[in-house]
Design a protein around this motif. Sequence first.
Motif, PDB file in Angstrom:
ATOM      1  N   GLN A  37      22.686 -72.582   6.861  1.00 51.89           N
ATOM      2  CA  GLN A  37      21.507 -72.048   7.522  1.00 51.89           C
ATOM      3  C   GLN A  37      21.646 -70.538   7.648  1.00 51.89           C
ATOM      4  OE1 GLN A  37      20.807 -73.816  11.335  1.00 51.89           O
ATOM      5  NE2 GLN A  37      18.673 -73.175  11.385  1.00 51.89           N
ATOM      6  N   VAL A  38      20.544 -69.862   7.463  1.00 51.18           N
ATOM      7  CA  VAL A  38      20.558 -68.402   7.565  1.00 51.18           C
ATOM      8  C   VAL A  38      20.742 -67.997   9.021  1.00 51.18           C
ATOM      9  CG1 VAL A  38      19.226 -66.304   7.190  1.00 51.18           C
ATOM     10  CG2 VAL A  38      19.062 -68.195   5.568  1.00 51.18           C
ATOM     11  N   GLN A  39      21.638 -67.041   9.256  1.00 53.87           N
ATOM     12  CA  GLN A  39      21.831 -66.509  10.596  1.00 53.87           C
ATOM     13  C   GLN A  39      21.234 -65.113  10.654  1.00 53.87           C
ATOM     14  OE1 GLN A  39      26.109 -66.906  10.746  1.00 53.87           O
ATOM     15  NE2 GLN A  39      25.983 -68.883  11.783  1.00 53.87           N
ATOM     16  N   LEU A  40      20.522 -64.834  11.725  1.00 59.21           N
ATOM     17  CA  LEU A  40      19.774 -63.586  11.829  1.00 59.21           C
ATOM     18  C   LEU A  40      20.134 -62.857  13.109  1.00 59.21           C
ATOM     19  CD1 LEU A  40      16.381 -65.234  10.900  1.00 59.21           C
ATOM     20  CD2 LEU A  40      17.742 -63.808   9.393  1.00 59.21           C
ATOM     21  N   VAL A  41      20.289 -61.545  13.010  1.00 56.57           N
ATOM     22  CA  VAL A  41      20.603 -60.716  14.176  1.00 56.57           C
ATOM     23  C   VAL A  41      19.678 -59.515  14.183  1.00 56.57           C
ATOM     24  CG1 VAL A  41      22.348 -59.352  15.357  1.00 56.57           C
ATOM     25  CG2 VAL A  41      23.017 -61.442  14.146  1.00 56.57           C
ATOM     26  N   GLU A  42      18.913 -59.391  15.270  1.00 59.38           N
ATOM     27  CA  GLU A  42      17.998 -58.259  15.405  1.00 59.38           C
ATOM     28  C   GLU A  42      18.689 -57.109  16.138  1.00 59.38           C
ATOM     29  OE1 GLU A  42      15.518 -62.043  16.302  1.00 59.38           O
ATOM     30  OE2 GLU A  42      17.493 -61.223  16.814  1.00 59.38           O
ATOM     31  N   SER A  43      18.212 -55.907  15.852  1.00 58.13           N
ATOM     32  CA  SER A  43      18.675 -54.721  16.565  1.00 58.13           C
ATOM     33  C   SER A  43      17.593 -53.657  16.489  1.00 58.13           C
ATOM     34  CB  SER A  43      19.990 -54.193  15.974  1.00 58.13           C
ATOM     35  OG  SER A  43      19.813 -53.818  14.625  1.00 58.13           O
ATOM     36  N   GLY A  44      17.762 -52.622  17.309  1.00 59.63           N
ATOM     37  CA  GLY A  44      16.840 -51.495  17.237  1.00 59.63           C
ATOM     38  C   GLY A  44      15.821 -51.430  18.350  1.00 59.63           C
ATOM     39  N   GLY A  45      15.800 -52.424  19.218  1.00 60.90           N
ATOM     40  CA  GLY A  45      14.858 -52.376  20.322  1.00 60.90           C
ATOM     41  C   GLY A  45      15.258 -51.340  21.349  1.00 60.90           C
ATOM     42  N   GLY A  46      14.361 -51.111  22.313  1.00 61.41           N
ATOM     43  CA  GLY A  46      14.662 -50.142  23.352  1.00 61.41           C
ATOM     44  C   GLY A  46      13.419 -49.730  24.097  1.00 61.41           C
ATOM     45  N   LEU A  47      13.560 -48.657  24.862  1.00 62.27           N
ATOM     46  CA  LEU A  47      12.462 -48.114  25.652  1.00 62.27           C
ATOM     47  C   LEU A  47      11.901 -46.886  24.954  1.00 62.27           C
ATOM     48  CD1 LEU A  47      10.821 -47.950  28.309  1.00 62.27           C
ATOM     49  CD2 LEU A  47      12.713 -46.585  29.249  1.00 62.27           C
ATOM     50  N   VAL A  48      10.599 -46.843  24.806  1.00 64.03           N
ATOM     51  CA  VAL A  48       9.953 -45.724  24.133  1.00 64.03           C
ATOM     52  C   VAL A  48       8.638 -45.426  24.834  1.00 64.03           C
ATOM     53  CG1 VAL A  48       8.775 -47.230  22.462  1.00 64.03           C
ATOM     54  CG2 VAL A  48       9.252 -44.838  21.867  1.00 64.03           C
ATOM     55  N   GLN A  49       8.226 -44.179  24.790  1.00 67.11           N
ATOM     56  CA  GLN A  49       6.943 -43.805  25.389  1.00 67.11           C
ATOM     57  C   GLN A  49       5.797 -44.178  24.462  1.00 67.11           C
ATOM     58  OE1 GLN A  49       7.241 -39.619  26.378  1.00 67.11           O
ATOM     59  NE2 GLN A  49       7.941 -40.103  28.443  1.00 67.11           N
ATOM     60  N   ALA A  50       4.655 -44.359  25.049  1.00 66.52           N
ATOM     61  CA  ALA A  50       3.461 -44.651  24.262  1.00 66.52           C
ATOM     62  C   ALA A  50       3.253 -43.553  23.220  1.00 66.52           C
ATOM     63  CB  ALA A  50       2.247 -44.751  25.170  1.00 66.52           C
ATOM     64  N   GLY A  51       2.902 -43.978  22.019  1.00 65.61           N
ATOM     65  CA  GLY A  51       2.735 -43.054  20.911  1.00 65.61           C
ATOM     66  C   GLY A  51       3.990 -42.861  20.086  1.00 65.61           C
ATOM     67  N   GLY A  52       5.105 -43.350  20.585  1.00 63.81           N
ATOM     68  CA  GLY A  52       6.365 -43.199  19.884  1.00 63.81           C
ATOM     69  C   GLY A  52       6.574 -44.254  18.819  1.00 63.81           C
ATOM     70  N   SER A  53       7.770 -44.219  18.220  1.00 62.79           N
ATOM     71  CA  SER A  53       8.098 -45.126  17.117  1.00 62.79           C
ATOM     72  C   SER A  53       9.455 -45.776  17.347  1.00 62.79           C
ATOM     73  CB  SER A  53       8.132 -44.353  15.791  1.00 62.79           C
ATOM     74  OG  SER A  53       6.880 -43.788  15.494  1.00 62.79           O
ATOM     75  N   LEU A  54       9.619 -46.932  16.751  1.00 58.25           N
ATOM     76  CA  LEU A  54      10.899 -47.623  16.719  1.00 58.25           C
ATOM     77  C   LEU A  54      11.017 -48.331  15.380  1.00 58.25           C
ATOM     78  CD1 LEU A  54      11.303 -49.429  20.188  1.00 58.25           C
ATOM     79  CD2 LEU A  54      12.735 -47.581  19.301  1.00 58.25           C
ATOM     80  N   ARG A  55      12.249 -48.497  14.917  1.00 55.80           N
ATOM     81  CA  ARG A  55      12.488 -49.314  13.746  1.00 55.80           C
ATOM     82  C   ARG A  55      13.452 -50.432  14.112  1.00 55.80           C
ATOM     83  NH1 ARG A  55      15.212 -47.927   7.874  1.00 55.80           N
ATOM     84  NH2 ARG A  55      17.113 -47.983   9.145  1.00 55.80           N
ATOM     85  N   LEU A  56      12.981 -51.629  13.951  1.00 55.98           N
ATOM     86  CA  LEU A  56      13.802 -52.804  14.199  1.00 55.98           C
ATOM     87  C   LEU A  56      14.468 -53.249  12.899  1.00 55.98           C
ATOM     88  CD1 LEU A  56      11.409 -54.912  16.458  1.00 55.98           C
ATOM     89  CD2 LEU A  56      12.981 -53.073  17.113  1.00 55.98           C
ATOM     90  N   SER A  57      15.667 -53.790  13.042  1.00 50.71           N
ATOM     91  CA  SER A  57      16.387 -54.324  11.893  1.00 50.71           C
ATOM     92  C   SER A  57      16.712 -55.791  12.117  1.00 50.71           C
ATOM     93  CB  SER A  57      17.696 -53.556  11.669  1.00 50.71           C
ATOM     94  OG  SER A  57      17.460 -52.197  11.392  1.00 50.71           O
ATOM     95  N   CYS A  58      16.698 -56.544  11.044  1.00 52.30           N
ATOM     96  CA  CYS A  58      17.051 -57.957  11.075  1.00 52.30           C
ATOM     97  C   CYS A  58      18.084 -58.176   9.974  1.00 52.30           C
ATOM     98  CB  CYS A  58      15.820 -58.811  10.850  1.00 52.30           C
ATOM     99  SG  CYS A  58      16.158 -60.580  10.660  1.00 52.30           S
ATOM    100  N   ALA A  59      19.314 -58.379  10.380  1.00 48.06           N
ATOM    101  CA  ALA A  59      20.394 -58.601   9.421  1.00 48.06           C
ATOM    102  C   ALA A  59      20.570 -60.090   9.202  1.00 48.06           C
ATOM    103  CB  ALA A  59      21.684 -57.980   9.939  1.00 48.06           C
ATOM    104  N   ALA A  60      20.491 -60.496   7.943  1.00 49.93           N
ATOM    105  CA  ALA A  60      20.619 -61.907   7.594  1.00 49.93           C
ATOM    106  C   ALA A  60      21.973 -62.155   6.948  1.00 49.93           C
ATOM    107  CB  ALA A  60      19.505 -62.315   6.643  1.00 49.93           C
ATOM    108  N   SER A  61      22.704 -63.067   7.486  1.00 56.67           N
ATOM    109  CA  SER A  61      23.977 -63.438   6.887  1.00 56.67           C
ATOM    110  C   SER A  61      23.797 -64.743   6.126  1.00 56.67           C
ATOM    111  CB  SER A  61      25.046 -63.602   7.975  1.00 56.67           C
ATOM    112  OG  SER A  61      24.725 -64.683   8.810  1.00 56.67           O
ATOM    113  N   ARG A  62      24.580 -64.888   5.099  1.00 52.61           N
ATOM    114  CA  ARG A  62      24.544 -66.117   4.312  1.00 52.61           C
ATOM    115  C   ARG A  62      23.140 -66.438   3.801  1.00 52.61           C
ATOM    116  NH1 ARG A  62      27.589 -70.238   8.180  1.00 52.61           N
ATOM    117  NH2 ARG A  62      26.084 -71.563   7.152  1.00 52.61           N
TER     118      ARG A  62
END
Length: 122
Positions: A1-26
């Motif tokens: 089964q594929v294992q997934l780990v997210e990262s990149g979340g956080g607190l940001v002001q309105a109008g800002g940007s974030l990039r989330l990552s999803c690392a898939a193993s196997r």
Amino acid sequence: QVQLVESGGGLVQAGGSLRLSCAASRRTFNSYAVGWFRQAPGKERVFVAGITWGTGSTDYADSMKGRFTISKDNAKNVVYLQMNSLKPEDTAVYYCASTRIRTMKKEGYNSWGQGTQVTVSS
């Protein structure tokens, strides 16, 4: 089964940007695509965007088009979600998930990450 780990979340002001990552193993041939979902407090988990591993075909929820972009790096087995012009209503836990078909329905996804919190302040 594929294992997934997210990262990149956080607190940001309105109008800002974030990039989330999803690392898939196997990652195996059983994983056809990866999707991003989000769940705000007291609300259902909803589809945000999806991308297929092979051709990179993408799907977006109508409300996300133009602000969110999903992409992938097959060499690293990572799927990204670039989020721009963030709004307080984008505040939610964001999950990535793996599916064996191309679908925007959460019932079609069989492996889920633990989620990453995104908070957008006004």
